[in-house]
Design an enzyme around this catalytic site. Sequence first.
Site, PDB file in Angstrom:
ATOM      1  CE1 TYR A 168      -6.769   6.026 -27.705  1.00  0.00           C
ATOM      2  CE2 TYR A 168      -6.606   4.270 -29.280  1.00  0.00           C
ATOM      3  CZ  TYR A 168      -6.010   4.887 -28.368  1.00  0.00           C
ATOM      4  OH  TYR A 168      -4.936   4.717 -27.696  1.00  0.00           O
TER       5      TYR A 168
ATOM      6  CG  HIS B 267       0.218   6.083 -33.883  1.00  0.00           C
ATOM      7  ND1 HIS B 267       1.309   6.032 -33.340  1.00  0.00           N
ATOM      8  CD2 HIS B 267      -0.790   5.540 -33.207  1.00  0.00           C
ATOM      9  CE1 HIS B 267       1.163   5.131 -32.447  1.00  0.00           C
ATOM     10  NE2 HIS B 267      -0.237   4.923 -32.233  1.00  0.00           N
TER      11      HIS B 267
ATOM     12  CD1 TRP C 273      -0.277  -0.865 -30.631  1.00  0.00           C
ATOM     13  CD2 TRP C 273      -0.238  -0.888 -33.022  1.00  0.00           C
ATOM     14  NE1 TRP C 273      -0.152   0.410 -31.069  1.00  0.00           N
ATOM     15  CE2 TRP C 273      -0.063   0.313 -32.630  1.00  0.00           C
ATOM     16  CE3 TRP C 273      -0.069  -1.223 -34.278  1.00  0.00           C
ATOM     17  CZ2 TRP C 273       0.037   1.222 -33.421  1.00  0.00           C
ATOM     18  CZ3 TRP C 273       0.312  -0.073 -35.090  1.00  0.00           C
ATOM     19  CH2 TRP C 273       0.300   1.134 -34.799  1.00  0.00           C
TER      20      TRP C 273
ATOM     21  CE1 TYR D  89       3.368   6.042 -30.330  1.00  0.00           C
ATOM     22  CE2 TYR D  89       2.369   8.321 -30.756  1.00  0.00           C
ATOM     23  CZ  TYR D  89       2.116   7.380 -30.508  1.00  0.00           C
ATOM     24  OH  TYR D  89       1.149   6.835 -29.514  1.00  0.00           O
TER      25      TYR D  89
END
Length: 106
Positions: free
Chosen positions: A41, A22, A76, A18
């Site tokens: 964000y 990212h 995504w 993960y």
Amino acid sequence: MQRVCFLLKVRADRLAEYRERHAAVWPEMLRALSRSGWRNYSLFLREDGLLVGYLETEDFAAARAAMEATDVNARWQAEMAGFFESPDGARPDEAMRPLAEVFHLD
């Protein structure tokens, strides 16, 4: 400007991957988020998989709807779904439930 915070749970066995995903978010996804009104964000990941998301936007419902309408978001979300613990089977973008803001120091 709305400040939005949400929690999700990343599967313990997928934490490293993960983080890797990212570190290299698709440029097309980054552009879609910006165009859809997602600002400032950030994602924060705890060692046990607790994921805290924060963003600012003029209208969260509209920003979510704008992302929902993009092809890149569908791709995504399909790729990311397996990273999350989701008891009801919801996609990560569907499982984002904003927390109630109870204090803000400006």
